[in-house]
Design an enzyme around this catalytic site. Structure first.
Site, PDB file in Angstrom:
ATOM      1  N   TYR A  33      43.569  24.848  -7.199  1.00  0.00           N
ATOM      2  CA  TYR A  33      43.133  23.942  -8.262  1.00  0.00           C
ATOM      3  C   TYR A  33      42.039  23.031  -7.713  1.00  0.00           C
ATOM      4  CZ  TYR A  33      47.533  25.414 -10.412  1.00  0.00           C
ATOM      5  OH  TYR A  33      48.554  26.155 -10.932  1.00  0.00           O
ATOM      6  N   ASN A  54      45.064  29.034 -20.916  1.00  0.00           N
ATOM      7  CA  ASN A  54      44.223  30.231 -20.786  1.00  0.00           C
ATOM      8  C   ASN A  54      44.694  31.324 -21.750  1.00  0.00           C
ATOM      9  OD1 ASN A  54      42.807  32.506 -20.019  1.00  0.00           O
ATOM     10  ND2 ASN A  54      43.508  32.508 -17.912  1.00  0.00           N
ATOM     11  N   CYS A  62      44.176  33.490 -14.017  1.00  0.00           N
ATOM     12  CA  CYS A  62      44.682  32.178 -13.600  1.00  0.00           C
ATOM     13  C   CYS A  62      45.830  32.313 -12.609  1.00  0.00           C
ATOM     14  CB  CYS A  62      45.075  31.335 -14.804  1.00  0.00           C
ATOM     15  SG  CYS A  62      46.258  32.100 -15.902  1.00  0.00           S
ATOM     16  N   HIS A  63      46.445  33.492 -12.539  1.00  0.00           N
ATOM     17  CA  HIS A  63      47.527  33.702 -11.566  1.00  0.00           C
ATOM     18  C   HIS A  63      47.015  33.649 -10.127  1.00  0.00           C
ATOM     19  CE1 HIS A  63      45.931  37.769 -12.290  1.00  0.00           C
ATOM     20  NE2 HIS A  63      46.332  38.050 -11.052  1.00  0.00           N
ATOM     21  N   GLU A  98      48.532  42.750  -6.467  1.00  0.00           N
ATOM     22  CA  GLU A  98      47.196  42.665  -5.876  1.00  0.00           C
ATOM     23  C   GLU A  98      47.253  42.539  -4.356  1.00  0.00           C
ATOM     24  OE1 GLU A  98      45.120  39.458  -7.808  1.00  0.00           O
ATOM     25  OE2 GLU A  98      45.192  40.452  -9.754  1.00  0.00           O
TER      26      GLU A  98
END
Length: 121
Positions: A33, A54, A62-63, A98
């Site tokens: 952030y 979002n 945003c994750h 990911e």
């Protein structure tokens, strides 16, 4: 590499700026952030407010944003666990898919996943 573009939607100018930067975070990397706020000359709370709302998640990732301590942080408007635990579970699953691993307490394991190479136009 072609730049990713933001989907059409009813969002504020600030949200558009935040979401555009989110698209720059590579898969398998995370930012904070605070890093987003610094790039936007704003505050981490303002960034968190934009991420909370979002409408394009997870396509606008945003994750991939964690607290500066490496803690998993919030997701879909919730900080830490809601009674169901669903939001944190979803964020963990998206990150794990990911290749980003968090420990059992929700902290980033591999610090080489940090990324803050934002290109602010």
């Amino acid at each position: 590499m072609q730049a990713k573009t933001l989907p059409a939607g009813n969002v504020t100018v600030f949200q558009t700026r935040v979401y555009t930067l989110l698209l720059q975070i590579p898969e398998g990397k995370v930012s904070t952030y605070a890093a987003l706020a610094k790039a936007l000359q704003s505050s981490p709370r303002a960034v968190g407010g934009a991420l909370r709302n979002n409408p394009f998640a997870p396509e606008v990732p945003c994750h991939r944003v964690l607290a500066s301590t490496g803690f998993i942080g919030g997701f879909k408007g919730d900080w830490e666990k809601v009674p169901s635990g669903q939001n944190q579970t979803s964020k963990r699953e998206l990150l794990a898919a990911e290749g980003v691993q968090l420990d059992e307490k929700g902290y980033l394991v591999d610090k080489s996943c940090w990324w803050d190479g934002f290109d602010v136009l």
